[in-house]
Design a protein around this motif. Structure first.
Motif, PDB file in Angstrom:
ATOM      1  N   ILE A   1       0.836  -1.202   0.000  1.00 20.66           N
ATOM      2  CA  ILE A   1       0.000   0.000   0.000  1.00 20.66           C
ATOM      3  C   ILE A   1       0.874   1.257   0.000  1.00 20.66           C
ATOM      4  O   ILE A   1       0.608   2.218  -0.745  1.00 20.66           O
ATOM      5  CB  ILE A   1      -0.948  -0.003   1.208  1.00 20.66           C
ATOM      6  CG1 ILE A   1      -2.053  -1.044   1.009  1.00 20.66           C
ATOM      7  CG2 ILE A   1      -1.562   1.381   1.425  1.00 20.66           C
ATOM      8  CD1 ILE A   1      -3.073  -1.083   2.111  1.00 20.66           C
TER       9      ILE A   1
ATOM     10  N   VAL B   1       0.757   3.905  -3.118  1.00 21.70           N
ATOM     11  CA  VAL B   1       0.348   5.294  -2.912  1.00 21.70           C
ATOM     12  C   VAL B   1       1.412   6.265  -3.412  1.00 21.70           C
ATOM     13  O   VAL B   1       1.105   7.310  -3.990  1.00 21.70           O
ATOM     14  CB  VAL B   1       0.040   5.548  -1.411  1.00 21.70           C
ATOM     15  CG1 VAL B   1      -0.120   7.041  -1.134  1.00 21.70           C
ATOM     16  CG2 VAL B   1      -1.220   4.801  -0.996  1.00 21.70           C
TER      17      VAL B   1
ATOM     18  N   LEU C   1      -3.415   8.254  -6.740  1.00 20.60           N
ATOM     19  CA  LEU C   1      -3.581   8.224  -5.284  1.00 20.60           C
ATOM     20  C   LEU C   1      -2.819   9.390  -4.651  1.00 20.60           C
ATOM     21  O   LEU C   1      -1.940   9.201  -3.816  1.00 20.60           O
ATOM     22  CB  LEU C   1      -3.081   6.894  -4.714  1.00 20.60           C
ATOM     23  CG  LEU C   1      -3.678   5.628  -5.347  1.00 20.60           C
ATOM     24  CD1 LEU C   1      -3.109   4.394  -4.677  1.00 20.60           C
ATOM     25  CD2 LEU C   1      -5.200   5.641  -5.250  1.00 20.60           C
TER      26      LEU C   1
ATOM     27  N   TYR D   1      -5.291   9.124   0.842  1.00 20.57           N
ATOM     28  CA  TYR D   1      -4.266   8.117   0.597  1.00 20.57           C
ATOM     29  C   TYR D   1      -2.935   8.486   1.257  1.00 20.57           C
ATOM     30  O   TYR D   1      -2.141   7.605   1.578  1.00 20.57           O
ATOM     31  CB  TYR D   1      -4.100   7.912  -0.909  1.00 20.57           C
ATOM     32  CG  TYR D   1      -5.375   7.428  -1.553  1.00 20.57           C
ATOM     33  CD1 TYR D   1      -5.939   6.207  -1.188  1.00 20.57           C
ATOM     34  CD2 TYR D   1      -6.040   8.191  -2.507  1.00 20.57           C
ATOM     35  CE1 TYR D   1      -7.125   5.761  -1.743  1.00 20.57           C
ATOM     36  CE2 TYR D   1      -7.221   7.752  -3.076  1.00 20.57           C
ATOM     37  CZ  TYR D   1      -7.763   6.543  -2.691  1.00 20.57           C
ATOM     38  OH  TYR D   1      -8.938   6.112  -3.241  1.00 20.57           O
TER      39      TYR D   1
ATOM     40  N   LEU E   1      -3.519   7.137   4.564  1.00 20.03           N
ATOM     41  CA  LEU E   1      -3.523   5.686   4.488  1.00 20.03           C
ATOM     42  C   LEU E   1      -2.097   5.127   4.451  1.00 20.03           C
ATOM     43  O   LEU E   1      -1.799   4.117   5.103  1.00 20.03           O
ATOM     44  CB  LEU E   1      -4.300   5.216   3.257  1.00 20.03           C
ATOM     45  CG  LEU E   1      -4.349   3.703   3.007  1.00 20.03           C
ATOM     46  CD1 LEU E   1      -4.955   2.977   4.203  1.00 20.03           C
ATOM     47  CD2 LEU E   1      -5.149   3.398   1.737  1.00 20.03           C
ATOM     48  N   SER E   2      -1.204   5.769   3.722  1.00 16.76           N
ATOM     49  CA  SER E   2       0.183   5.304   3.666  1.00 16.76           C
ATOM     50  C   SER E   2       0.854   5.454   5.026  1.00 16.76           C
ATOM     51  O   SER E   2       1.658   4.601   5.434  1.00 16.76           O
ATOM     52  CB  SER E   2       0.960   6.079   2.597  1.00 16.76           C
ATOM     53  OG  SER E   2       1.068   7.453   2.927  1.00 16.76           O
TER      54      SER E   2
ATOM     55  N   TYR F   1      -8.850  -2.055   3.328  1.00 18.48           N
ATOM     56  CA  TYR F   1      -8.777  -0.914   2.418  1.00 18.48           C
ATOM     57  C   TYR F   1      -8.651  -1.331   0.958  1.00 18.48           C
ATOM     58  O   TYR F   1      -9.156  -0.652   0.064  1.00 18.48           O
ATOM     59  CB  TYR F   1      -7.617   0.003   2.802  1.00 18.48           C
ATOM     60  CG  TYR F   1      -7.969   0.973   3.908  1.00 18.48           C
ATOM     61  CD1 TYR F   1      -8.783   2.070   3.659  1.00 18.48           C
ATOM     62  CD2 TYR F   1      -7.507   0.781   5.201  1.00 18.48           C
ATOM     63  CE1 TYR F   1      -9.126   2.956   4.669  1.00 18.48           C
ATOM     64  CE2 TYR F   1      -7.836   1.662   6.225  1.00 18.48           C
ATOM     65  CZ  TYR F   1      -8.655   2.747   5.940  1.00 18.48           C
ATOM     66  OH  TYR F   1      -8.996   3.619   6.950  1.00 18.48           O
TER      67      TYR F   1
ATOM     68  N   ASN G   1     -11.791  -0.631  -1.576  1.00 16.70           N
ATOM     69  CA  ASN G   1     -11.412   0.557  -2.336  1.00 16.70           C
ATOM     70  C   ASN G   1     -10.793   0.111  -3.655  1.00 16.70           C
ATOM     71  O   ASN G   1      -9.687  -0.413  -3.692  1.00 16.70           O
ATOM     72  CB  ASN G   1     -10.415   1.391  -1.526  1.00 16.70           C
ATOM     73  CG  ASN G   1     -10.172   2.759  -2.146  1.00 16.70           C
ATOM     74  OD1 ASN G   1      -9.842   2.862  -3.322  1.00 16.70           O
ATOM     75  ND2 ASN G   1     -10.336   3.797  -1.350  1.00 16.70           N
TER      76      ASN G   1
ATOM     77  N   VAL H   1      -7.285   1.736  -4.681  1.00 18.84           N
ATOM     78  CA  VAL H   1      -6.138   1.153  -3.987  1.00 18.84           C
ATOM     79  C   VAL H   1      -5.852  -0.236  -4.541  1.00 18.84           C
ATOM     80  O   VAL H   1      -4.687  -0.609  -4.755  1.00 18.84           O
ATOM     81  CB  VAL H   1      -6.393   1.082  -2.471  1.00 18.84           C
ATOM     82  CG1 VAL H   1      -5.233   0.395  -1.766  1.00 18.84           C
ATOM     83  CG2 VAL H   1      -6.590   2.477  -1.900  1.00 18.84           C
TER      84      VAL H   1
END
Length: 324
Positions: free
Chosen positions: A46, A50, A56, A61, A64-65, A289, A293, A296
């Motif tokens: 991930i 990203v 992304l 995001y 998220l990273s 995720y 998503n 992603v």
């Protein structure tokens, strides 16, 4: 007010681990090693996706990273030590190593707590004020939100580790857990720890309450806005943008609240519950995720293909319309 100084005669602790059965050691070692490798690979995929995929680049995001990086660190605090203890006859950990593990456990856990709250605010702005989303959640503001999460996590972990360090330990030295944490250590202290116990609970309670209030108001605003959307398709899309986050918050906060917002008493279920938020939650986050998503998922697939088949230039990009 009673202040403890570190005058402990205990120089190392023994971790009881998950089981005393030698037959289960091999099963546990393979099981947790596989989970750990899956956690590292999933979260690393991930992070890489990203940073590589141009689709992304939104604040969601970016957060998220950072969450994936925290999950990698969080699981690395406990699982390698657990594997070492399972495979080793000597299941001891020095006093300083124990306090260090406690510090980093709460550093990454506390930071993740604040980051999940920041991510809820991000979803609130995206759904409730979409026209000003990029103006509000600009790169500089997002950077400072992540920095604040780390700073708040550091203050929390330093407080927990410092207070635990002040406790005097004179025996026994066997920790009824598979890692060093506040409550399993506090019950071993050979002094009245009432004040420190209450301070530790208040510290965890203040963080939990602050994050809960922000999460509550964020999702109340989100739900109110979604209910005003006339089309069912619009409501479905709005709910899908925050559904993954709700699942992650539930998996993370549920077990943590049970463990830390109570007096330091060891229950038989503590080890199992601790596995949920130290081992399974970091593993489930990338799965949740990516499964929920499509962007992603596409980015991870494209990144994996570019590394496995570097001469293949075809990229997958499925829009929400195609996915439906």
């Amino acid at each position: 007010m009673m202040v403890f100084r570190n005058q402990s005669s205990v120089k190392e602790f023994t971790l009881s681990g998950l089981s005393s059965s030698h037959e289960l050691h091999v099963i546990f070692s393979v099981f947790f090693l596989v989970l750990y490798l899956m956690t590292l690979s999933g979260n690393l995929a991930i992070i890489a996706a990203v940073h590589v995929d141009s689709h992304l680049r939104s604040p969601m995001y970016f957060f998220l990273s950072n969450l994936s990086f925290l999950d990698m660190c969080y699981s690395s605090v406990t699982i390698p030590r657990l594997l070492t203890n399972i495979l080793s006859r000597k299941k001891t950990i020095s006093f300083n190593q124990c306090i260090s593990q406690l510090f980093f456990l709460h550093l990454f856990g506390g930071t993740e707590c604040f980051l999940l709250t920041v991510m809820a605010y991000d979803r609130y702005v995206a759904i409730c004020n979409p026209l000003r989303y990029h103006a509000v959640m600009n790169h500089r503001f997002c950077f400072w939100l992540v920095t604040f999460s780390w700073f708040a996590g550091f203050i929390h972990s330093f407080t927990q580790a410092f207070l635990t360090y002040q406790l005097p330990f004179c025996g026994p030295n066997k920790i009824n857990h598979f890692f060093c944490d506040v409550h399993p250590l506090a019950v071993l202290a050979c002094a009245d720890t009432y004040f420190i116990d209450m301070f530790i609970i208040a510290n965890s309670g203040m963080i939990s309450l602050t994050c809960f209030v922000i999460l509550l108001f964020s999702y109340l605003g989100i739900i109110t806005t979604i209910l005003k959307i006339h089309s069912s398709e619009g409501r479905r899309k709005a709910f899908s943008t925050c559904g993954s986050h709700i699942l992650v918050v539930t998996f993370f906060f549920g077990p943590s609240v049970f463990i830390y917002l109570r007096p330091p008493v060891n229950y038989p279920s503590d080890k199992l519950i601790s596995i949920l938020y130290t081992v399974l939650t970091p593993l489930l986050n990338p799965i949740i995720y990516t499964l929920r998503n499509q962007e992603v998922k596409n980015a991870v697939i494209n990144f994996s293909r570019s590394k496995i088949f570097p001469h293949c230039t075809t990229k997958i990009h499925i829009s929400d319309k195609d996915h439906q």
